[in-house]
Scaffold this motif. Structure first.
Motif, PDB file in Angstrom:
ATOM      1  N   VAL A  75      -6.363  58.658 -86.862  1.00  0.00           N
ATOM      2  CA  VAL A  75      -6.041  57.598 -87.967  1.00  0.00           C
ATOM      3  C   VAL A  75      -4.351  57.689 -88.091  1.00  0.00           C
ATOM      4  O   VAL A  75      -3.989  58.859 -88.781  1.00  0.00           O
ATOM      5  CB  VAL A  75      -6.886  57.820 -88.931  1.00  0.00           C
ATOM      6  N   TYR A 103      -1.402  54.402 -92.864  1.00  0.00           N
ATOM      7  CA  TYR A 103      -1.858  53.058 -93.162  1.00  0.00           C
ATOM      8  C   TYR A 103      -0.970  52.811 -94.309  1.00  0.00           C
ATOM      9  O   TYR A 103      -1.046  53.660 -95.049  1.00  0.00           O
ATOM     10  CB  TYR A 103      -3.495  53.277 -93.473  1.00  0.00           C
ATOM     11  N   GLU A 112      -8.034  56.682 -93.759  1.00  0.00           N
ATOM     12  CA  GLU A 112      -9.360  57.362 -93.279  1.00  0.00           C
ATOM     13  C   GLU A 112     -10.429  56.714 -94.326  1.00  0.00           C
ATOM     14  O   GLU A 112     -11.671  56.583 -93.696  1.00  0.00           O
ATOM     15  CB  GLU A 112      -9.376  58.822 -93.377  1.00  0.00           C
ATOM     16  N   GLU A 149     -10.794  53.775 -95.446  1.00  0.00           N
ATOM     17  CA  GLU A 149     -11.017  52.422 -95.027  1.00  0.00           C
ATOM     18  C   GLU A 149     -11.643  52.291 -93.883  1.00  0.00           C
ATOM     19  O   GLU A 149     -12.557  51.743 -93.520  1.00  0.00           O
ATOM     20  CB  GLU A 149      -9.656  51.483 -94.854  1.00  0.00           C
ATOM     21  N   TYR A 150     -11.268  53.357 -92.831  1.00  0.00           N
ATOM     22  CA  TYR A 150     -11.882  53.346 -91.403  1.00  0.00           C
ATOM     23  C   TYR A 150     -13.242  53.724 -91.589  1.00  0.00           C
ATOM     24  O   TYR A 150     -14.145  53.404 -90.963  1.00  0.00           O
ATOM     25  CB  TYR A 150     -11.385  54.395 -90.632  1.00  0.00           C
ATOM     26  N   SER A 203     -14.396  62.380 -92.760  1.00  0.00           N
ATOM     27  CA  SER A 203     -12.980  62.120 -92.885  1.00  0.00           C
ATOM     28  C   SER A 203     -12.441  63.683 -93.076  1.00  0.00           C
ATOM     29  O   SER A 203     -12.708  64.111 -94.183  1.00  0.00           O
ATOM     30  CB  SER A 203     -12.889  61.256 -94.057  1.00  0.00           C
ATOM     31  N   LEU A 234     -13.005  61.145 -88.241  1.00  0.00           N
ATOM     32  CA  LEU A 234     -11.530  60.504 -88.672  1.00  0.00           C
ATOM     33  C   LEU A 234     -10.630  61.650 -89.027  1.00  0.00           C
ATOM     34  O   LEU A 234     -10.752  62.313 -89.798  1.00  0.00           O
ATOM     35  CB  LEU A 234     -11.753  59.558 -89.665  1.00  0.00           C
ATOM     36  N   LYS A 291      -9.450  56.888 -79.733  1.00  0.00           N
ATOM     37  CA  LYS A 291      -9.736  55.654 -80.084  1.00  0.00           C
ATOM     38  C   LYS A 291     -11.180  55.060 -80.409  1.00  0.00           C
ATOM     39  O   LYS A 291     -11.652  55.331 -79.169  1.00  0.00           O
ATOM     40  CB  LYS A 291      -8.741  54.715 -79.631  1.00  0.00           C
ATOM     41  N   VAL A 308      -7.525  50.837 -87.940  1.00  0.00           N
ATOM     42  CA  VAL A 308      -8.436  50.525 -88.796  1.00  0.00           C
ATOM     43  C   VAL A 308      -8.442  48.817 -89.055  1.00  0.00           C
ATOM     44  O   VAL A 308      -9.331  48.380 -89.246  1.00  0.00           O
ATOM     45  CB  VAL A 308      -8.060  51.155 -90.251  1.00  0.00           C
TER      46      VAL A 308
END
Length: 1442
Positions: free
Chosen positions: A1193, A1196, A1214, A1216-1217, A1285, A1315, A1340, A1372
């Motif tokens: 990740v 962002y 992370e 949000e992912y 995460s 993540l 990915k 993301v």
């Protein structure tokens, strides 16, 4: 040499040694100087096949000179350690010819690993000869005065770390020679001869050492001379520094480290045995106390260390046998010393010391009086007196320290004064904090601890001097840790309240905290006079008023829910003083003091009443009533001792602290149990500590490590009934692969369960002599026999009744050989240590052990302990499902309400259950009476039922037995004589099979009578509850007399130990689940919750189940966790001591591919057959190409990790992912209950919850996952699918502790999606085995679109092979857009199915894809988060559940 006067000034050096910056990924992966050097010389991309060649000019010019020039900055050393300099370059390239810089760099980086709590000594294990050479060179360099003081300090730190690691044989062998009897060559001759004459043990060792030396060659003799002189020379150098005129801060730091070193030596029996005599001879304590360095006002840490050193120096123990002296024995030894002084005085100084010679011991045991008596002597006479008493009267000239009259006087006074024992100190120690104890300089030093300096704290080590010594250390450390947490909480509340002052003496609070409320000064209601013989009030009662009008409903309930005996804190704050402090007060002040804190007093809740005086016992019911009051009156119990001291100060003209109190602070219940726990530890300190004799030496860490296991105990049980442990003969044979199984004498072939196993091994050899206290961990425990042989037999289980409910519940688990080994050991007396890797069924093993003990030993009682309510409830639920009578089960503590069982197993729930049982069985009694035609009200009570049993049932059964005993009685005649036909008319018919033979008929009849007799036996157990009137008496009777399996958390045991023991509670066995997560003192207390009988403890078994490769006990403060080693569990210490362990070796939780991610931590861990054969483990995860994947990740919104408040670390990308993956899974049909989201930090957990609330909570399509929590909180739990995460993007953080990584990777059964930032974690040496596997797959997220849950696709290796619908998510935003489109389609489909039209733009209003301009942002820590959202200072680690 009089003691120099010291100004009352705070410790200058304790002021802020701010933590140095930590290396980031840029330092390790970028173009930094050391990173380039590493890539050039030892981190080359090509694989190394040749031996590493170290270039001395590289070491000197490019590493050493750079470090030395900058003063050995810790960040640079961390960078070198992170670049694997030690593992990949320095140690592989070391030889006897290596340069001194090479040796020094190895020592420096070893210190870094020790400071970071990383695995160290295993690096050196493969080259023992080179390690011995390296260690010897380090010892020599310690004595090299040409080295700078900073370098010598680092070398001393290396030696300190080595002496803390005596569980490694290579280290122990080198350290042992430095503290052997040979060091006595450095004693004064008179002292040595006296000690050898007094004690046979040292005399024998001295002779043996002399013979060894005489028979050695020249090189060995030189080595022996060096080893026996090393500690002596180091100590003389230390003394020289203490009295040096040119003192620098680096000299002080070296001396602080040396005092730490001496304290460490004296705190373990093997290193204390001979060194204490040497230090006494060298007058370490008097020399330290009189030194200029000690009396420098800036060196407060050194003075605090003196107190710790003094405790160990004078600890009342026999240095040679390890036996702790009782108070009487200690006093007798002190009197013997005084008698010797008096004899010498009378013989040689009759004219001047006659008064001393004729004085009583109490008089001359006082420092002042003895000093006055010695004033009559001249300087020469004082020196002669010291010589006659075998004291050293001069140091070598090189030391430069003169032993003059003041020095010798101090030696004499320190030797002969009567000192308090540690029990006396403990008795006087307050366990309730005040501002003086909360803001003590010694405690404040722990706030910014980073390992660069020592602390004045005891340490928990591999061994303890005695049980009393262990409890003293535990009390000091637990008290400090508790006060640390209290101070943090009070400071946090003050910071949130924002005190302000517009005029002197007037303080208002502009902010708000849910944990604190402004109050007017407390009213003292009553001061109860002191008891006879006491000088403080027996009780002080006070009252404060709370205004709760401004509080929200939930916060008001929290205040109303304060229970009796909960501790609150009364705080005086004067904001006008904060400005003067911050404008130039003391050097070291805390945040709370800066905000104006003046005083803190502790108080306990008596009760809470409203303004009408009505007690609020049930906050929920009160809150729902109509006449709610806006005010509360909280009645409090103040600490009488503190109150008396306060009033004494008032009488001396000091201000009354209670007049200025204007704030009340509470703490959450989870953290606020410190007082009862400290009281339990203190009461154990002051008692004759109960510990089973068979466990005593093992607990202290001496003797044979296997001495407490069942194979080495005389009370080993030869024959045991293993009931349903084995499912069939094949299971019996395969479950004991290394043992011989022979059928019993009465059978010749295999047969079915139940099985009784009788050991035919030879008994353990009788010990002919008392075992030595000397630790012999190198020797492997001898086996009783090469191959153990068991004789197996069986029996017909008794018929328990005709109803299906009468059938016993049987085990269905096919235990593995390792599990069976653990069950056999746990069923036998002694100590059993079971290591259970994730998913290996250690809970099932513990349950079966309890089941076997319950049935084999009906009179014994078992204490069941766990770290958390959750683990305890899981274990308890499995016990309930076994063939164990619920009457005998009891669950203590507040977690019982979460127990997923039909019945209530708390004390009051059990009492109610007994009455429910009574009512049910009394109905059966009435039915039985009716069936027999017995008139009368037999079912009125348990008492009348007992009469009915003795008058009707027992005679009827006796009459039946007379018929059944007659040999020629036919089955028909026996059936006819059966007295309970009518009663059993509702049982499955026919009750007696028509073709049944005589034995079958009698067996059925016996089963029926078992059913009947159980009614009356249970009613007999209920009878005391009918007689007892008070609920408390009923509950206590249940605990003491009825319950046979008592479950509680370790914290509950620690809190209520004194209360439970005082009831006369006795038990025989302790089974401890999650033992590796329980602190050592909380592990000890359950072993000592009963009073000895006849001087002996009834404890027969201790079973510890845990996994030291997973998380250790949670300790908030880094200082207590790392320096004092308070995170050490008894379980882990036993493993370090080489106590035999049984390791479960087959996991049944996770797919084999997921298990491989952590199997490298458990070399022999395999998979149970079902995880390879069952469909759910073979089927792919719908929508995902891989069953596990690491997903990189990037930043962002231009950011990676952030820290909105200290230690509250978050990563929005992370978060949000993680939520997007969860949404994707829900759209595919995954049940939310099968998905858990884990974070490594509390801040990230809060952020994920916030994102979930924004995107999922109000949308029925998604809902919320089963749980969002931290990795630490999720230990012991599992779920099918885990989204993890890792959060950090600048450095690895605390996940570098591979125990946490093991927990994180082992929670998932079927799917694990991680993540994180690839470049951060793949470069970490400790995490490499796991990340090498993770990164074999793309970083990915790879989806398999077009699938719905559950999938029918079989999971393959997928190494480059495409799957149908394969799609790679670039980030993301890509996944967010994908989920958005899927959701839009889903909503349209749902609307179409319901016949609804879709308005334009309605979907866009309902949903919003993840995008750079999204409004979701970071959240801050708040004290309004629930208990599950506690933010813990340190590195995001959370407090343990209680």
């Amino acid at each position: 040499m009089p003691t120099a006067k010291r100004l009352k000034k705070s410790d200058a050096k304790s002021k802020s040694r701010d933590a140095e910056p930590r290396p980031t990924i840029a330092d390790l992966e970028g173009e930094s100087e050391f990173a380039q050097l590493a890539r050039q010389h030892w981190l080359k991309p090509t694989k190394r096949t040749t031996r590493v060649k170290v270039k001395n000019d590289v070491l000197k010019r490019d590493i050493w000179d750079v470090l030395e020039k900058n003063g050995f900055p810790y960040k640079s050393l961390l960078v070198l350690e992170g670049l694997q300099t030690l593992e990949s370059y320095l140690w592989p390239g070391y030889s006897e010819d290596s340069s001194n810089f090479h040796v020094l760099l190895i020592a420096l980086i070893t210190n870094v690993k020790a400071r970071e709590k990383l695995e160290t000594w295993s690096i050196f294990e493969d080259r023992p000869a080179e390690f011995e050479s390296f260690f010897t060179r380090v010892l020599s360099m310690c004595l090299d005065h040409t080295l700078s003081m900073a370098v010598r300090t680092n070398l001393l730190c290396f030696i300190i770390y080595a002496f803390q690691s005596l569980d490694w044989s290579s280290v122990r062998n080198k350290c042992a020679s430095l503290v052997s009897i040979g060091i006595w060559h450095n004693l004064t001759e008179s002292k040595r001869e006296s000690r050898l004459a007094q004690n046979p043990s040292p005399k024998k060792a001295w002779r043996a050492a002399g013979k060894r030396y005489d028979s050695a060659d020249d090189s060995t003799k030189a080595r022996l001379r060096f080893e026996r002189a090393w500690l002596y020379t180091m100590t003389l150098d230390f003394l020289k520094l203490l009295y040096s005129e040119k003192r620098k801060e680096e000299h002080v730091l070296y001396c602080e480290r040396f005092v730490e070193f001496i304290s460490d030596l004296l705190s373990q029996s093997p290193t204390r045995r001979y060194t204490n005599t040497l230090f006494q001879d060298l007058h370490i304590l008097p020399a330290l106390r009189l030194s200029p360095m000690f009396n420098d006002e800036d060196n407060g840490l050194l003075r605090d260390q003196y107190a710790i050193l003094s405790h160990y120096f004078y600890f009342t123990i026999d240095d040679y046998t390890g036996v702790q002296h009782s108070r009487t024995e200690a006093y007798d030894l002190h009197c013997a010393e005084l008698a010797k002084l008096q004899r010498v005085a009378l013989r040689h100084f009759k004219d001047k010391l006659t008064v001393l010679a004729l004085s009583n011991y109490g008089s001359i045991g006082k420092r002042d009086e003895l000093e006055n008596l010695l004033e009559a002597l001249t300087d020469e006479e004082v020196k002669r007196l010291a010589t006659l008493l075998e004291f050293r009267t001069e140091y070598p000239d090189s030391v430069g320290v003169l032993i003059d009259r003041p020095f010798l006087t101090e030696v004499l006074l320190a030797t002969y004064e009567k000192r308090k024992t540690f029990q006396d100190v403990v008795r006087d120690t307050s366990i309730l904090p005040t501002e003086a104890s909360l803001f003590d300089q010694g405690l404040l030093r722990t706030d910014n601890y980073d390992g660069s300096t020592p602390l004045a704290l005891p340490k928990l080590k591999l061994q303890h001097l005695s049980v009393g010594d262990f409890l003293w250390r535990a009390l000091v450390l637990y008290r400090c840790e508790s006060f640390y947490g209290i101070r943090k909480d009070i400071s946090d509340a003050l910071r949130r309240l924002r005190p302000e002052s517009k005029r002197p003496g007037d303080t208002t609070f502009a902010g708000f905290s849910r944990m604190a409320l402004p109050i007017s000064r407390p009213s003292i209601l009553e001061v109860v006079p002191a008891l006879v013989g006491d000088d403080k009030p027996s009780a002080v009662n006070a009252e404060v008023s709370l205004d709760v009008r401004r509080l929200t409903d939930n916060i008001r309930r929290e205040w109303d829910s304060l229970r009796p005996d909960d501790v609150v804190f009364l705080v005086a704050v004067d904001a006008s003083l904060s400005k003067s402090i911050s404008n130039g007060g003391a050097n070291t002040i805390s945040e709370a003091e800066k905000l104006g804190l003046i005083s803190v007093r502790s108080a306990e809740i008596s009760q809470i009443v409203d303004d009408k005086g009505k007690s609020i016992r049930d906050p929920t019911a009160y809150f729902g009533g109509q006449n709610r009051s806006p005010t509360r009156k909280v009645q409090l119990k103040l600490d009488p001792k503190t109150y008396k001291e306060d009033m004494d100060r008032v009488s001396n003209g000091k201000p009354d602290v209670y007049e200025r109190i204007n704030l009340i602070v509470r703490r959450s219940g989870r953290e606020n149990n410190f007082k009862p726990v400290l009281e339990s530890i203190r009461s154990l300190c002051l008692s004759e500590v109960p510990l089973a004799s068979w466990l005593y030496e093992t607990f202290l860490g001496y003797g044979d490590p296997a001495g407490a296991t069942y194979k080495h105990l005389a009370n080993r049980i030869a024959k045991l009934d293993f009931r349903d442990t084995f499912l069939d003969w094949q299971h019996l044979v395969t479950g004991l692969p290394d043992k011989t199984i022979e059928p019993g004498d009465d059978v010749t072939e295999s047969f079915g369960p139940p099985y009784m196993l009788e050991s035919v091994d030879r008994p353990p050899e009788q010990k002919t002599a008392k075992p030595s206290k000397k630790r012999r961990r190198d020797a492997e425990p001898s086996l009783i026999a090469e191959v153990e042989t068991y004789k197996a037999s069986t029996y017909k289980p008794p018929n328990t009744g005709p109803y299906p409910v009468d059938a016993p519940k049987l085990n269905s688990v096919r235990f593995t050989p390792a599990q069976i080994d653990a069950i056999i050991s746990g069923t036998q007396p002694g100590l059993t240590v079971i290591v259970g890797p994730p998913g290996t069924g250690k809970t099932d093993v513990a349950t079966q052990i309890i089941n076997n003990i319950y049935h084999n030993f009906p009179e014994q009682r078992t204490l069941l302990i766990a770290h958390s309510n959750q683990a305890l409830n899981q274990l308890f639920a499995k016990i309930v499902a076994l063939d164990i009578d619920e009457r005998h089960l009891l669950r203590l503590g507040h977690g019982e309400e979460d127990l997923d069982t039909d019945g209530s197993f708390s004390k009051h729930g059990r009492v109610e259950s007994f009455f429910e049982i009574r009512d049910r069985y009394l109905k059966e009694v009435n039915r039985l009476a009716t069936s027999m035609g017995a008139p009368g009200a037999h079912g009125n009570s348990a008492e009348t039922a007992g009469y009915f049993n003795s008058v009707y049932i027992q005679p009827a059964w006796a009459k039946f037995q007379e018929v059944a005993r007659v040999d020629d009685s036919s089955p028909a005649l026996i059936i006819e004589a059966f007295p309970f036909h009518n009663y059993f008319s509702d049982a499955p018919q026919p009750l007696f099979p028509p073709e049944g033979d005589r034995e079958a008929v009698i067996d059925i009849a016996n089963g029926c009578y078992h059913h009947v007799s159980k009614i009356f036996s249970e009613l007999e157990d209920v009878l005391p509850f009918e007689i007892l009137r008070r609920d408390r008496d009923k509950a206590n009777y249940l605990l003491i007399n009825e319950a046979r399996i008592i479950a509680m958390t370790a914290t509950h045991a620690a809190m209520h130990r004194t209360e439970i023991a005082s009831l006369g509670f006795h038990y025989d066995n302790v089974v401890m689940e999650e033992a590796a997560q329980i602190t050592e003192v909380e592990s000890f207390i359950p072993l000592a919750m009963q009073k000895p009988e006849g001087g002996q403890m009834a404890l027969q078994r201790v079973v510890l189940c845990g996994d030291h490769y997973q998380n250790s006990p949670v300790i908030q403060s880094l200082a207590f966790r790392h320096y004092a080693n308070l995170e050490q569990s008894l379980f882990f210490r036993f493993i370090r001591l080489r106590v035999p362990v049984i390791t479960l070796d087959q996991q049944g939780r996770a797919r084999p591919s997921i298990a491989a991610l952590y199997q490298w931590r458990y070399p022999n861990l395999g998979n149970l057959p079902h995880v390879e054969s069952m469909k759910e483990f073979q089927t792919a995860n719908a929508g995902f190409k891989y069953d596990y994947q690491f997903i990189n990740v990037p930043d962002y919104k231009g950011r990676g990790e952030v820290e909105p408040t200290p230690h509250f670390i978050q990563n929005l990308g992370e978060a949000e992912y993680a939520v997007a993956i969860y949404q994707y899974m829900r759209l595919l049909g995954y049940p939310a209950s099968k998905i858990s989201i884990l974070a490594t930090y509390a801040g990230q957990r809060a952020l994920i919850k916030d994102v979930l609330g924004h995107r999922c909570a109000k949308n029925a399509i998604f809902g919320l996952p089963k749980i969002v929590t931290t990795v630490d909180k999720y230990q012991g739990e599992q779920n099918d699918y885990i989204i993890l995460s890792l959060t950090r993007t600048s450095r690895v953080g605390y996940l570098r502790d591979i125990r946490r990584l093991t927990v994180a990777l082992s929670r998932a059964r079927l799917g694990l999606y991680i993540l994180g930032r690839r470049e951060v974690f793949e470069a970490c040496y400790e995490l490499r085995p796991a990340f090498e596997l993770l990164l074999k797959r793309p970083d990915k997220l790879t989806l398999a679109t077009g699938e719905m849950w559950p999938s029918e696709r079989i999971q393959g290796e997928e190494d480059g092979t495409a799957v149908p619908g394969e799609a790679t998510m670039e980030g993301v935003e890509h996944l967010g857009q994908f989920v958005y489109e899927m959701t839009s389609t889903k909503i349209k489909q749902m609307h179409a199915e319901r016949g609804l039209s879709v308005a334009a733009g309605s979907i866009e209003q309902e949903l919003k894809p993840v995008a750079e301009d999204d409004g979701v942002g970071y959240v801050e820590a708040s004290d309004e988060e629930g208990e599950d959202d506690v933010v813990v200072p340190s590195d995001g680690i959370e407090p343990a559940e209680t």
